[in-house]
Design a protein around this motif. Structure first.
Motif, PDB file in Angstrom:
ATOM      1  N   PRO A  90     103.041  63.773  92.022  1.00 23.44           N
ATOM      2  CA  PRO A  90     101.959  64.754  92.791  1.00 23.44           C
ATOM      3  C   PRO A  90     101.673  65.946  92.459  1.00 23.44           C
ATOM      4  O   PRO A  90     100.708  66.144  92.366  1.00 23.44           O
ATOM      5  CB  PRO A  90     102.684  64.968  94.203  1.00 23.44           C
ATOM      6  CG  PRO A  90     104.160  64.693  93.935  1.00 23.44           C
ATOM      7  CD  PRO A  90     104.479  63.597  92.864  1.00 23.44           C
ATOM      8  N   ALA A  91     102.672  66.520  91.505  1.00 20.04           N
ATOM      9  CA  ALA A  91     102.497  67.864  90.989  1.00 20.04           C
ATOM     10  C   ALA A  91     101.058  67.491  89.755  1.00 20.04           C
ATOM     11  O   ALA A  91     100.180  68.160  89.559  1.00 20.04           O
ATOM     12  CB  ALA A  91     103.516  68.415  90.256  1.00 20.04           C
ATOM     13  N   SER A  92     101.144  66.547  89.117  1.00 17.43           N
ATOM     14  CA  SER A  92     100.337  66.194  87.897  1.00 17.43           C
ATOM     15  C   SER A  92      99.066  65.917  88.492  1.00 17.43           C
ATOM     16  O   SER A  92      97.982  66.162  87.915  1.00 17.43           O
ATOM     17  CB  SER A  92     100.748  65.043  87.180  1.00 17.43           C
ATOM     18  OG  SER A  92     101.980  65.442  86.261  1.00 17.43           O
ATOM     19  N   LEU A  93      99.250  65.077  89.615  1.00 14.25           N
ATOM     20  CA  LEU A  93      97.517  64.670  90.360  1.00 14.25           C
ATOM     21  C   LEU A  93      96.927  65.835  90.784  1.00 14.25           C
ATOM     22  O   LEU A  93      95.697  65.754  90.857  1.00 14.25           O
ATOM     23  CB  LEU A  93      98.040  63.496  91.287  1.00 14.25           C
ATOM     24  CG  LEU A  93      98.487  62.199  90.623  1.00 14.25           C
ATOM     25  CD1 LEU A  93      98.695  61.309  91.829  1.00 14.25           C
ATOM     26  CD2 LEU A  93      97.443  61.493  89.960  1.00 14.25           C
ATOM     27  N   THR A  94      97.709  66.801  91.078  1.00 25.17           N
ATOM     28  CA  THR A  94      97.055  68.069  91.838  1.00 25.17           C
ATOM     29  C   THR A  94      96.536  68.877  91.005  1.00 25.17           C
ATOM     30  O   THR A  94      95.457  69.540  90.872  1.00 25.17           O
ATOM     31  CB  THR A  94      97.743  68.674  93.028  1.00 25.17           C
ATOM     32  OG1 THR A  94      98.890  68.816  92.487  1.00 25.17           O
ATOM     33  CG2 THR A  94      97.977  67.629  94.027  1.00 25.17           C
ATOM     34  N   THR A  95      97.501  69.328  89.799  1.00 22.84           N
ATOM     35  CA  THR A  95      97.279  70.348  88.933  1.00 22.84           C
ATOM     36  C   THR A  95      96.603  69.991  87.696  1.00 22.84           C
ATOM     37  O   THR A  95      95.963  70.869  87.311  1.00 22.84           O
ATOM     38  CB  THR A  95      98.473  71.098  88.584  1.00 22.84           C
ATOM     39  OG1 THR A  95      99.280  70.097  87.862  1.00 22.84           O
ATOM     40  CG2 THR A  95      99.158  71.738  89.812  1.00 22.84           C
ATOM     41  N   HIS A  96      96.438  68.791  87.414  1.00 21.42           N
ATOM     42  CA  HIS A  96      95.914  68.349  86.142  1.00 21.42           C
ATOM     43  C   HIS A  96      94.612  67.299  86.491  1.00 21.42           C
ATOM     44  O   HIS A  96      94.659  66.160  85.921  1.00 21.42           O
ATOM     45  CB  HIS A  96      97.031  67.672  85.171  1.00 21.42           C
ATOM     46  CG  HIS A  96      97.821  68.939  84.815  1.00 21.42           C
ATOM     47  ND1 HIS A  96      97.700  70.269  84.362  1.00 21.42           N
ATOM     48  CD2 HIS A  96      99.242  68.929  84.872  1.00 21.42           C
ATOM     49  CE1 HIS A  96      98.720  70.808  84.052  1.00 21.42           C
ATOM     50  NE2 HIS A  96      99.733  70.118  84.524  1.00 21.42           N
ATOM     51  N   ALA A  97      94.120  67.358  87.411  1.00 17.83           N
ATOM     52  CA  ALA A  97      92.992  66.446  87.885  1.00 17.83           C
ATOM     53  C   ALA A  97      91.931  66.629  86.924  1.00 17.83           C
ATOM     54  O   ALA A  97      90.755  67.209  87.589  1.00 17.83           O
ATOM     55  CB  ALA A  97      92.513  66.629  89.054  1.00 17.83           C
ATOM     56  N   GLU A 106      87.527  72.442  79.215  1.00 13.83           N
ATOM     57  CA  GLU A 106      88.737  72.541  80.295  1.00 13.83           C
ATOM     58  C   GLU A 106      88.942  70.918  80.754  1.00 13.83           C
ATOM     59  O   GLU A 106      90.326  70.687  80.916  1.00 13.83           O
ATOM     60  CB  GLU A 106      87.854  73.194  81.649  1.00 13.83           C
ATOM     61  CG  GLU A 106      89.058  73.254  82.812  1.00 13.83           C
ATOM     62  CD  GLU A 106      90.213  74.087  82.365  1.00 13.83           C
ATOM     63  OE1 GLU A 106      91.203  73.980  83.186  1.00 13.83           O
ATOM     64  OE2 GLU A 106      90.253  74.714  81.314  1.00 13.83           O
ATOM     65  N   ARG A 107      88.320  70.124  80.759  1.00 11.78           N
ATOM     66  CA  ARG A 107      88.513  68.718  80.909  1.00 11.78           C
ATOM     67  C   ARG A 107      89.606  68.215  79.971  1.00 11.78           C
ATOM     68  O   ARG A 107      90.444  67.555  80.190  1.00 11.78           O
ATOM     69  CB  ARG A 107      87.316  67.759  80.988  1.00 11.78           C
ATOM     70  CG  ARG A 107      87.471  66.257  81.251  1.00 11.78           C
ATOM     71  CD  ARG A 107      86.408  65.646  81.080  1.00 11.78           C
ATOM     72  NE  ARG A 107      85.466  65.910  82.409  1.00 11.78           N
ATOM     73  CZ  ARG A 107      85.135  65.044  83.240  1.00 11.78           C
ATOM     74  NH1 ARG A 107      85.518  63.581  83.200  1.00 11.78           N
ATOM     75  NH2 ARG A 107      84.161  65.171  84.104  1.00 11.78           N
TER      76      ARG A 107
END
Length: 163
Positions: A90-97, A106-107
């Motif tokens: 969940p941390a990766s999905l929210t912080t590195h979307a 940035e992408r």
């Protein structure tokens, strides 16, 4: 192989321990804001899980630091690896979307961070499946019944009477 584990575990755990301690001490406002929509969506479905975002970010930091230390020291390494993997997704999905970013630079940066987290997830899943060269608990329990002596099926008294 034991030397490799003793070296690899602390290396894999280091970012989780340091990041968890940093988050526990000072929850990042950007991280808290990134977690807010997820917490709101989960809270709408399960009201008991509707918590304050900074509190959840701190709790996640504490879990990561603790699981990272356990993994690095080899105490309950499989459970610790699964715990770290569960907090990483969940941390990766929210912080590195990266898919939500408009700016190409940035992408690309967010995509690189996301792929780094994916590689860490792969390492944690391998570590969670590592049985140190011994058969797994499921394997041992399945094969224990096949190797049991005949007298052991009915109990010790039967085996003693046959002598």
């Amino acid at each position: 192989m034991a030397v490799l584990r003793k070296l690899a575990r602390p290396l894999l755990a280091a970012p989780f321990v340091t990041g968890g301690l940093r988050t526990l001490r000072r929850p990042d406002t950007a991280l808290t804001e990134a977690a807010r929509p997820v917490i709101r969506a989960v809270g709408d479905r399960v009201p008991a899980l509707a918590v304050d975002p900074p509190q959840l970010v701190r709790a996640t930091g504490a879990i990561r630091a603790t699981a990272g230390l356990l993994f690095a020291t080899g105490r309950a390494p499989r459970l610790a690896a699964l715990t770290l993997a569960a907090t990483l997704v969940p941390a990766s999905l929210t912080t590195h979307a990266f898919w939500t970013e408009e700016d190409p630079e940035e992408r690309a940066r967010q995509r690189a961070h996301f792929l780094t987290d994916l590689s860490a997830l792969g390492g944690l899943l391998i570590a969670a499946a590592d049985t140190h060269g011994k058969p797994s608990l499921a394997y041992r329990s399945r094969h224990a019944l096949r190797r049991r002596p005949e007298g052991a099926v009915r109990g010790r008294a039967t085996a003693v009477l046959r002598r």
